[in-house]
Write an enzyme that holds these catalytic residues in place. Structure first.
Site, PDB file in Angstrom:
ATOM      1  N   ASP A 179     -57.250  21.128  38.863  1.00 37.75           N
ATOM      2  CA  ASP A 179     -56.498  22.383  38.818  1.00 37.75           C
ATOM      3  C   ASP A 179     -56.159  22.912  37.431  1.00 37.75           C
ATOM      4  O   ASP A 179     -55.923  24.105  37.282  1.00 37.75           O
ATOM      5  CB  ASP A 179     -55.205  22.240  39.633  1.00 37.75           C
ATOM      6  CG  ASP A 179     -54.571  23.577  39.978  1.00 37.75           C
ATOM      7  OD1 ASP A 179     -55.301  24.594  40.062  1.00 37.75           O
ATOM      8  OD2 ASP A 179     -53.358  23.625  40.191  1.00 37.75           O
ATOM      9  N   HIS A 429     -49.431  20.305  34.975  1.00 38.07           N
ATOM     10  CA  HIS A 429     -50.099  21.553  34.600  1.00 38.07           C
ATOM     11  C   HIS A 429     -49.365  22.810  35.082  1.00 38.07           C
ATOM     12  O   HIS A 429     -49.835  23.921  34.814  1.00 38.07           O
ATOM     13  CB  HIS A 429     -51.556  21.562  35.074  1.00 38.07           C
ATOM     14  CG  HIS A 429     -51.737  21.364  36.539  1.00 38.07           C
ATOM     15  ND1 HIS A 429     -51.898  20.129  37.111  1.00 38.07           N
ATOM     16  CD2 HIS A 429     -51.800  22.249  37.551  1.00 38.07           C
ATOM     17  CE1 HIS A 429     -52.047  20.256  38.412  1.00 38.07           C
ATOM     18  NE2 HIS A 429     -51.986  21.529  38.711  1.00 38.07           N
TER      19      HIS A 429
END
Length: 990
Positions: A179, A429
């Protein structure tokens, strides 16, 4: 007890059953995990590896806690505890089934809540390879805005838990970053050094993907270091076919709308033939863009498998019915698999693979959608994360140096674990990246603050023990805005400066005070030059009533390596400051010290040149602030808006905030300052300390005005006479430097559609431009985005305030406010500039960047110190060579310490320092006897001598194997450029 060799050290550990060490696997062990557990494939057929998985963000739209428990499902339906419950239940029903899990932060929490019976059941699933951990860090870290030291820490924490809990069957073989929004070369280098065999991700630039699909180069060998000898930093890397989602029409989660497989032929809506036909079509199409007769399909997505029965019931049927077609001539074989099983088949293919040497930034998913905004999003959180990393390293070091008393001493029970976990979560993230909802960002900050509080007790205990002083220690966390109640009111106090670096540092201290004259003495009783200056208008405005000091006390401190020095401060005089210490409302011609000279334009008040007096270099240099008008989506070319992820200015020409600056000048024996005001919401101090080789630009931006209904992206731009020829350089996660070229990508012919955003890159700690004679380097105090849009120019984005969401899932605009700044967030930071010849520039900017990342910790005690107080201390027997960075000193267990030594220069970067260096471990610490040593891999979850990785052949030819001469002794550690070596030390407090 005296131990003379690492082998005896290891024997003692194993005999005593020490917890937390990698288990050496004996030949008698017959666990079927890892590559042994993979289902057989069929040669001559197209083998489709189905990988059931869930992607569980460690905070994003909801907090970590809310995601784990399934709270606030009005925001997003997601409950990780139910996913793990359901998956384990379903794995037990069919031994063919497989599942991978990634985020140890969640699994650790779930594991602690299970019964002994359930834990034993899960261990059996892991031992049989039916439940496999991939990646295995505490989180799936961001790659653009993280610092390598924090990434190593969070990976070590996650992998240690898996190692402790499951032994070698819990060790991931594959790194899995499905991701993150672009991929850093340094991450690949770290993963390789952690022993991973391969790396898979989902996102890359759409133009890059299209080219790779045509060329069948979606799998490659990534050579992730220009300094380390191959294959030390080589990593097989694969790009997943659907991001990390299932093929279209094949999502069977409760969150999906795709029809289930209806396989009763007596029913009217029987659809097996249709499902099989569509699946075979997708599989054949995917095979056309990959290189072998093996392809991978990710069967899962965000927070899926809460009801795992839905997925597995349909996957069982899919495998059965597709494979039945083989009797009619089909050459497609479908199987449950994992990324490591897929990787094993690619390795068995014995092919050569394309070689990649650059990185995957910037990332765009279409022509006007560059994910370069998050390089700067939430700049205050990015700074808080960075200083928290430095504080954690200090906390870890003092835990080791203080011994048991650090954890339970005169100030109570302290610990480093709370901050370790908070920092690990912050690497996610959607954390330090700034791409989370505001309430989640607040939660990350709260966790860090809680970690600080726990570490402060530990630090106080250790400093009390080392100094022999039981005086309470005071921490002032808002010195950057001149707030510290103790220094503002006390007539006599001491300042303790702890330096976490392995080299002595000289550091400027600025303390808020209300007196006008002070005497300061160092640890040897020698008087220290100091000055008192008025608090600037900008600082008084930004602190908003949190402090009331009218002055600042300025002096320079020296601190020994891995140690502290104590300074005594006494008030001499109250009253108004002398006229000599007040700033003058004028533009200076120049400010200079013995290293640098800076000139200003008398008409504008702006910088006009920078000179290095040692090397007789001068460049023209101007600096100013600008803002880009953020796109609101009302555009003929694209409806894409600027948001937390996306940077999209709607013009290539930024708006200047002011062509002139109102200035005040202050010059004394400690510092020279030019205070500049550009507007009510932008100010700066150009600051040159007496002994500094770097010019400091302290910027203050905010509240960014939005009364004109325009989102703004604020930059600081440096324009110089350097002939940079469209090239500039940025660091990768704080380590190696990569070349960037305007409107260019090394691996494909770029069609540039966003001339600003498409030329922005992450700057984690430094960036520079250069020509044959001059190199201008900018060291940043946090991760930021930047570019070189014009020759001789560097621009760095400082702050973003946006009015629209960019439709990437976060669902709210990046419009930060707080209780203190309800009308918009104010952010303050520093850029440090240095000018050097290119051949020697690294000798300045490398140590400078480390000092900013690991700045000294300053603590205070009120009143007079007891005469017996130890005023100075170093934890090292001697200063380490300049090339050596002490990356990790951390307590591992009761008698063992985790040590990482790093060579912080690249090969050929410095004539003086890019040479191998040697460190003697027995001569390292002043308070510890090192009794035994054993080397580990980078993530400390394997013994170095047992770490074996799959070897891969590059299309450019065979790779040389790393050659290391034997160390002179077990205690002598040799470090080559960019090498990090990790050791477990058996120690005894002296």
């Amino acid at each position: 007890m005296s131990v003379s060799t690492p082998f005896v050290f290891l024997l003692l550990l194993f005999q005593s059953g020490v917890w937390g060490f990698p288990v050496r696997q004996t030949p008698q062990e017959s666990a079927t995990c890892g590559y042994k557990s993979c289902h057989a494939t069929k040669p001559g057929m197209l083998n489709v590896h189905l990988v059931p998985h869930t992607h569980d963000d460690v905070g994003w739209l909801k907090t970590v806690d809310q995601y784990f428990y399934g709270d606030r499902n009005d925001i997003q339906h997601a409950g990780v505890q139910y996913i793990l419950d359901s998956v384990v239940d379903q794995l037990l029903k069919n031994p063919d089934r497989r599942f991978i899990y990634v985020e140890t932060a969640f699994f650790y929490r779930w594991w602690k809540q299970q019964t002994d019976d359930m834990q034993n059941t899960v261990k059996q699933l892991v031992n049989e390879g039916r439940l496999e951990f991939v990646n295995g860090g505490w989180c799936m870290s961001d790659e653009a805005t993280t610092h390598y030291s924090a990434v190593i820490d969070q990976m070590t924490m996650g992998l240690r838990f898996l190692n402790d809990t499951f032994g070698h069957c819990g060790r991931p073989r594959v790194a899995w970053h499905i991701d993150p929004f672009g991929h850093a070369r340094e991450h690949a280098s770290m993963f390789a050094q952690m022993g991973y065999d391969g790396f898979f991700f989902g996102r890359l630039d759409y133009q890059d993907r299209n080219r790779r699909m045509v060329a069948r180069e979606q799998e490659m060998l990534w050579r992730a270091s220009e300094s380390l000898t191959p294959p030390m930093a080589d990593l097989f890397t694969g790009i997943l076919p659907n991001g990390y989602n299932p093929p279209e029409g094949f999502c069977w989660d409760q969150s999906c709308d795709d029809p289930p497989i209806r396989d009763d032929p007596d029913l009217e809506d029987y659809n097996v033939d249709d499902v099989v036909t569509r699946f075979l079509s997708i599989a054949h199409a995917q095979a056309l863009v990959y290189k072998t007769n093996h392809i991978i399909m990710t069967m899962g997505s965000d927070f899926q498998y809460e009801n795992a029965n839905l997925w597995y019931k349909n996957l069982d049927k899919l495998i059965r019915y597709v494979n039945q077609k083989q009797s009619n001539g089909s050459e497609v074989n479908v199987l449950y698999s994992t990324p490591s099983c897929y990787l094993q088949e690619l390795h068995r293919a014995n092919l050569t693979w394309p070689l990649k040497g650059d990185d995957f930034f910037p990332y765009a998913d279409s022509a006007h959608d560059f994910w370069t905004g998050y390089f700067t999003s939430r700049p205050a959180l990015k700074r808080y994360e960075r200083i928290s990393n430095g504080y954690l390293q200090t906390c870890n070091q003092l835990e080791v140096l203080g011994g048991p008393i650090s954890r339970k001493g005169p100030f109570g029970a302290g610990d480093s674990e709370t901050l370790k976990k908070a920092m690990a979560v912050a690497q996610h993230h959607d954390a330090v990246s700034g791409t989370e909802k505001q309430h989640v960002a607040n939660d990350y900050a709260r966790r860090l603050a809680n970690g600080w509080a726990h570490c402060q007790v530990l630090v106080s205990n250790t400093l009390s023990s080392l100094s022999g002083s039981s005086a309470p220690r005071v921490y002032c966390e808002h010195l950057n805005v001149s707030v510290c109640p103790l220094t503002e009111t006390s007539k006599k106090f001491s300042v303790n400066v702890y330096n976490p670096l392995a080299h002595p540092v000289s550091w400027p201290v600025r303390l808020p005070v209300n007196g006008t004259a002070y005497s300061i003495s160092d640890a040897n009783g020698k008087a220290v030059d100091s000055q008192v200056v008025p608090v600037s208008q900008a600082t008084a405005a930004v602190r908003r009533g949190r402090g009331y000091a009218v002055n600042e006390l300025l002096f320079q401190v020296q601190a020994p390596p891995l140690g502290y020095s104590t300074y005594s401060v006494s008030l001499l005089q109250n009253g108004r400051p002398s006229p000599q210490s007040s700033p003058l409302p004028r533009v200076p011609t120049a400010v200079q010290n013995k290293f640098l000279r800076v000139t200003f334009d008398p008409e504008t008040g702006l910088l006009s040149s920078l000179s290095n007096l040692e090397t007789q270099q001068t460049v023209k240099l101007s600096q100013n602030f600008y803002w880009y008008n953020a796109s609101d989506g009302n555009n003929s070319e694209s409806i894409q808006m600027s948001g937390a992820y996306i940077f999209r200015p709607n013009t290539s020409t930024p708006f200047i905030i002011s062509k002139t600056a109102k200035t005040e000048t202050l010059q004394n024996s400690v510092v020279q300052e030019v205070r500049q005001w550009f507007s009510p919401w932008v100010s700066q101090v150009v600051r040159l300390y007496t002994d500094s080789r770097a010019l400091e630009l302290e910027w203050t931006v905010g509240p960014v005005p939005i009364g004109d209904d325009l989102g703004k992206e604020v930059i600081s731009r440096l324009d110089s006479s350097i002939n940079s020829s469209g090239v500039f350089y940025t660091d990768s996660n704080g380590r190696e430097v990569l070349q960037r070229r305007k409107d260019y990508r090394p691996t494909w012919n770029l069609r540039q559609s966003e001339p600003i955003a498409g030329n922005y890159y992450p700057i984690n700690s430094r960036a520079y431009i250069k020509d044959d004679k001059d190199q201008l380097t900018v060291v940043t105090d946090r991760s930021q985005g930047g570019g070189s849009i014009q020759d001789g120019s560097l621009e760095i984005m400082l702050h973003r305030r946006l009015l629209y969401d960019d439709v990437r899932g976060v669902g709210e605009p990046l419009n930060e406010t707080s209780d203190i700044y309800p009308e918009g967030l104010v952010v303050r930071g520093r850029l440090l500039l240095s000018l050097s010849p290119p051949a020697t520039a690294a000798d300045t900017h490398r140590p400078l960047a480390q000092e900013v990342v690991l700045q000294p910790l300053i603590t205070f005690t009120d009143g007079e110190l007891h005469p017996s107080t130890r005023l100075e201390f170093s934890g090292l027997q001697a200063v380490l060579p300049p090339a050596v960075h002490l990356l990790t000193v951390s307590q591992w267990d009761q008698d063992s310490v985790l040590l990482r030594l790093e060579h912080q220069y690249q090969a050929s970067e410095s004539k003086e320092h890019s040479q191998p260096v040697t460190v003697n471990l027995q001569k390292l610490f002043s308070t510890l006897d090192v009794l035994g040593v054993s080397e580990m891999n980078l993530s400390a979850n394997q013994w170095k001598d047992e770490m074996t990785r799959l070897d891969w052949k590059a299309e450019s030819g065979e790779m040389p194997l790393p050659k290391r001469g034997g160390d002179p002794s077990v205690w002598e550690v040799n470090l080559k450029p960019m090498e990090i070596r990790t050791f477990l030390l058996r120690v005894r407090q002296r």
